[in-house]
Motif scaffolding. Structure first.
Motif, PDB file in Angstrom:
ATOM      1  N   UNK A  43       0.842  -1.204   0.000  1.00  9.86           N
ATOM      2  CA  UNK A  43       0.000   0.000   0.000  1.00  9.86           C
ATOM      3  C   UNK A  43       0.868   1.241   0.000  1.00  9.86           C
ATOM      4  N   UNK A  44       0.236   2.403  -0.213  1.00 12.62           N
ATOM      5  CA  UNK A  44       0.986   3.647  -0.192  1.00 12.62           C
ATOM      6  C   UNK A  44       0.135   4.841  -0.571  1.00 12.62           C
ATOM      7  N   UNK A  45       0.796   5.992  -0.722  1.00  9.24           N
ATOM      8  CA  UNK A  45       0.129   7.240  -1.050  1.00  9.24           C
ATOM      9  C   UNK A  45      -0.708   7.168  -2.332  1.00  9.24           C
ATOM     10  N   UNK A  46      -0.296   6.416  -3.368  1.00 17.95           N
ATOM     11  CA  UNK A  46      -1.143   6.350  -4.568  1.00 17.95           C
ATOM     12  C   UNK A  46      -2.576   5.909  -4.294  1.00 17.95           C
ATOM     13  N   UNK A  47      -2.781   5.110  -3.240  1.00 16.82           N
ATOM     14  CA  UNK A  47      -4.147   4.709  -2.893  1.00 16.82           C
ATOM     15  C   UNK A  47      -5.004   5.921  -2.546  1.00 16.82           C
ATOM     16  N   UNK A  48      -4.413   6.867  -1.823  1.00 18.95           N
ATOM     17  CA  UNK A  48      -5.120   8.096  -1.464  1.00 18.95           C
ATOM     18  C   UNK A  48      -5.456   8.896  -2.718  1.00 18.95           C
ATOM     19  N   UNK A  49      -4.466   9.024  -3.612  1.00 22.49           N
ATOM     20  CA  UNK A  49      -4.668   9.803  -4.830  1.00 22.49           C
ATOM     21  C   UNK A  49      -5.719   9.164  -5.729  1.00 22.49           C
ATOM     22  N   UNK A  50      -5.693   7.846  -5.848  1.00 21.04           N
ATOM     23  CA  UNK A  50      -6.677   7.152  -6.670  1.00 21.04           C
ATOM     24  C   UNK A  50      -8.082   7.329  -6.120  1.00 21.04           C
ATOM     25  N   UNK A  62     -15.994   2.628 -11.730  1.00 20.73           N
ATOM     26  CA  UNK A  62     -15.341   1.820 -10.698  1.00 20.73           C
ATOM     27  C   UNK A  62     -14.012   1.240 -11.184  1.00 20.73           C
ATOM     28  N   UNK A  63     -13.099   1.035 -10.224  1.00 18.83           N
ATOM     29  CA  UNK A  63     -11.850   0.351 -10.518  1.00 18.83           C
ATOM     30  C   UNK A  63     -11.269  -0.208  -9.218  1.00 18.83           C
ATOM     31  N   UNK A  64     -10.382  -1.182  -9.363  1.00 17.61           N
ATOM     32  CA  UNK A  64      -9.760  -1.797  -8.206  1.00 17.61           C
ATOM     33  C   UNK A  64      -8.588  -0.993  -7.691  1.00 17.61           C
ATOM     34  N   UNK A  65      -8.215  -1.251  -6.462  1.00 20.25           N
ATOM     35  CA  UNK A  65      -7.075  -0.601  -5.810  1.00 20.25           C
ATOM     36  C   UNK A  65      -6.018  -1.640  -5.468  1.00 20.25           C
ATOM     37  N   UNK A  66      -4.777  -1.189  -5.358  1.00 20.12           N
ATOM     38  CA  UNK A  66      -3.686  -2.064  -4.965  1.00 20.12           C
ATOM     39  C   UNK A  66      -2.753  -2.325  -6.125  1.00 20.12           C
ATOM     40  N   UNK A  67      -1.546  -1.743  -6.067  1.00 19.60           N
ATOM     41  CA  UNK A  67      -0.614  -1.794  -7.184  1.00 19.60           C
ATOM     42  C   UNK A  67       0.322  -3.006  -7.164  1.00 19.60           C
ATOM     43  N   UNK A  68       0.444  -3.688  -6.040  1.00 20.41           N
ATOM     44  CA  UNK A  68       1.442  -4.758  -5.931  1.00 20.41           C
ATOM     45  C   UNK A  68       0.941  -5.838  -4.989  1.00 20.41           C
ATOM     46  N   UNK A  69       1.298  -7.074  -5.299  1.00 19.42           N
ATOM     47  CA  UNK A  69       0.782  -8.214  -4.540  1.00 19.42           C
ATOM     48  C   UNK A  69       1.819  -9.322  -4.467  1.00 19.42           C
ATOM     49  N   UNK A  70       1.521 -10.278  -3.605  1.00 18.33           N
ATOM     50  CA  UNK A  70       2.261 -11.535  -3.555  1.00 18.33           C
ATOM     51  C   UNK A  70       1.270 -12.656  -3.298  1.00 18.33           C
ATOM     52  N   UNK A  99      -7.178  -4.371  -9.249  1.00 20.74           N
ATOM     53  CA  UNK A  99      -6.205  -4.087  -8.203  1.00 20.74           C
ATOM     54  C   UNK A  99      -5.811  -5.295  -7.392  1.00 20.74           C
ATOM     55  N   UNK A 100      -5.032  -5.032  -6.337  1.00 22.01           N
ATOM     56  CA  UNK A 100      -4.485  -6.094  -5.509  1.00 22.01           C
ATOM     57  C   UNK A 100      -5.154  -6.280  -4.166  1.00 22.01           C
ATOM     58  N   UNK A 101      -6.039  -5.355  -3.765  1.00 22.19           N
ATOM     59  CA  UNK A 101      -6.777  -5.565  -2.519  1.00 22.19           C
ATOM     60  C   UNK A 101      -7.970  -6.448  -2.853  1.00 22.19           C
ATOM     61  N   UNK A 102      -7.656  -7.678  -3.159  1.00 19.15           N
ATOM     62  CA  UNK A 102      -8.632  -8.620  -3.679  1.00 19.15           C
ATOM     63  C   UNK A 102      -8.133 -10.030  -3.431  1.00 19.15           C
ATOM     64  N   UNK A 103      -9.066 -10.964  -3.378  1.00 14.32           N
ATOM     65  CA  UNK A 103      -8.678 -12.348  -3.107  1.00 14.32           C
ATOM     66  C   UNK A 103      -7.961 -12.986  -4.291  1.00 14.32           C
ATOM     67  N   UNK A 104      -8.161 -12.418  -5.478  1.00 14.15           N
ATOM     68  CA  UNK A 104      -7.398 -12.805  -6.662  1.00 14.15           C
ATOM     69  C   UNK A 104      -6.918 -11.524  -7.340  1.00 14.15           C
ATOM     70  N   UNK A 105      -5.814 -11.631  -8.070  1.00 16.18           N
ATOM     71  CA  UNK A 105      -5.287 -10.445  -8.747  1.00 16.18           C
ATOM     72  C   UNK A 105      -4.557 -10.846 -10.018  1.00 16.18           C
TER      73      UNK A 105
END
Length: 329
Positions: A43-50, A62-70, A99-105
């Motif tokens: 997570x990070x500042x881009x979430x706020x901007x988005x 609508x769109x998903x959030x979360x730029x990076x995942x594992x 996005x990556x704040x999701x159960x799948x990405x």
């Protein structure tokens, strides 16, 4: 087809009203993507901007959030260099609304790596964006050489902290700029050679003292604004400033005559990756190798639960030290 939950921006505004948890389905990945079952997300500042509608690369909700995942790969297209079951960290297809704040990405295959042995889920989920950006700034766009002096603004934040580590791995002397003693202590633990508190110290005088009047070879600037303008007073002749972001709310103002007279360069850095798949894979292999050798590691800060994503986004306006991570599963 895979089904699960995902946090999505449904309207611009305050995160608690703008972000909703929705049931979603994910089809088989397209060429150039892999689908993972998410365990953690950075997570990070881009979430706020988005969420506020201030992120220039995204359109309307609508769109998903979360730029990076594992997580674990669950589906790949034909010809993929990854396989089902691989443990992968990478950059999501957030620019396409996933996005990556999701159960799948969906993860961009060119912007992914197998998770190094020994790296925790939290470290893996927060690794890709910060270190790929630091690599773009310190290797590709404004290379820092061994023996040079690197000044990192916002050095306790998710962008700055990765630059501190990569700069040290590349052989630079690193001066960390942060706004509290607690954050400077974090920077020292993270590998910085020197620390300067921009709120209480005379930044220009302290940098002159540290560099014996010479100044710094490279400024890594994810902050912008007045702090970056002050840092520019300390740039050495033939120095560079790598402009990474604008956490202050505005980019640094550049004076072209000052640049001419003091012979320094300003470089914009947007870590979109190389269009050459082999070259981009080599970047991730390099980063993975540094991580496996212990030269770099995600400086994990606060970890949030999946249900806390709206609160997490709101708190990214003034986060604590280190990389914020969301545990999804």
């Amino acid at each position: 087809m895979f089904s699960g939950r995902a946090w999505r921006v449904v309207r611009f505004g305050d995160p608690k009203a703008a972000v909703e948890l929705q049931e979603m389905t994910w089809r088989e990945p397209s060429p150039g993507q892999v689908l993972i079952r998410t365990r953690t997300a950075g997570a990070g500042l881009p979430d706020v901007l988005m969420t506020a509608g201030h992120f220039p690369l995204l359109g309307e909700p609508p769109f998903g959030l979360g730029e990076e995942v594992a997580g674990e790969v669950v589906a790949v297209p034909p010809g993929s260099r990854f396989a089902v079951g691989d443990q992968v960290a990478g950059i999501t297809a957030f620019l396409e609304g996933w996005g990556g704040y999701a159960e799948y990405a969906y993860v961009r295959e060119m912007s992914a790596m197998r998770i190094p042995v020994g790296m925790t889920d939290e470290q893996a989920g927060g690794f890709p964006i910060g270190f790929r950006t630091a690599y773009a700034g310190l290797v590709e766009r404004a290379p820092v050489e061994a023996g040079q002096t690197l000044l990192v603004l916002g050095a306790a934040g998710s962008s700055g902290a990765t630059a501190v580590q990569l700069g040290k791995a590349l052989g630079a002397t690193v001066i960390a700029i942060a706004g509290s003693q607690e954050k400077l202590n974090f920077c020292t633990r993270n590998g910085a050679d020197h620390g300067v508190n921009y709120r209480t110290d005379d930044m220009t005088a302290r940098i002159a003292e540290i560099t014996e009047g010479r100044g710094v070879d490279l400024i890594y600037d994810p902050v912008g604004g007045d702090t970056a303008a002050t840092a520019l007073r300390s740039i050495a002749r033939n120095g560079r400033i790598a402009m990474i972001g604008l956490a202050s709310g505005a980019p640094v103002s550049l004076d072209s005559m000052d640049m001419l007279l003091r012979n320094y360069t300003a470089v914009g850095v947007l870590a979109t990756g190389d269009d050459d798949a082999e070259k981009e894979a080599a970047v991730w292999d390099h980063l993975r190798g540094l991580a496996e050798r212990g030269a770099i590691t995600t400086p994990v800060g606060k970890v949030y639960g999946f249900d806390d994503v709206p609160r997490m986004i709101a708190e990214q306006i003034a986060p604590g030290a280190g990389k914020t991570v969301v545990r999804v599963a």
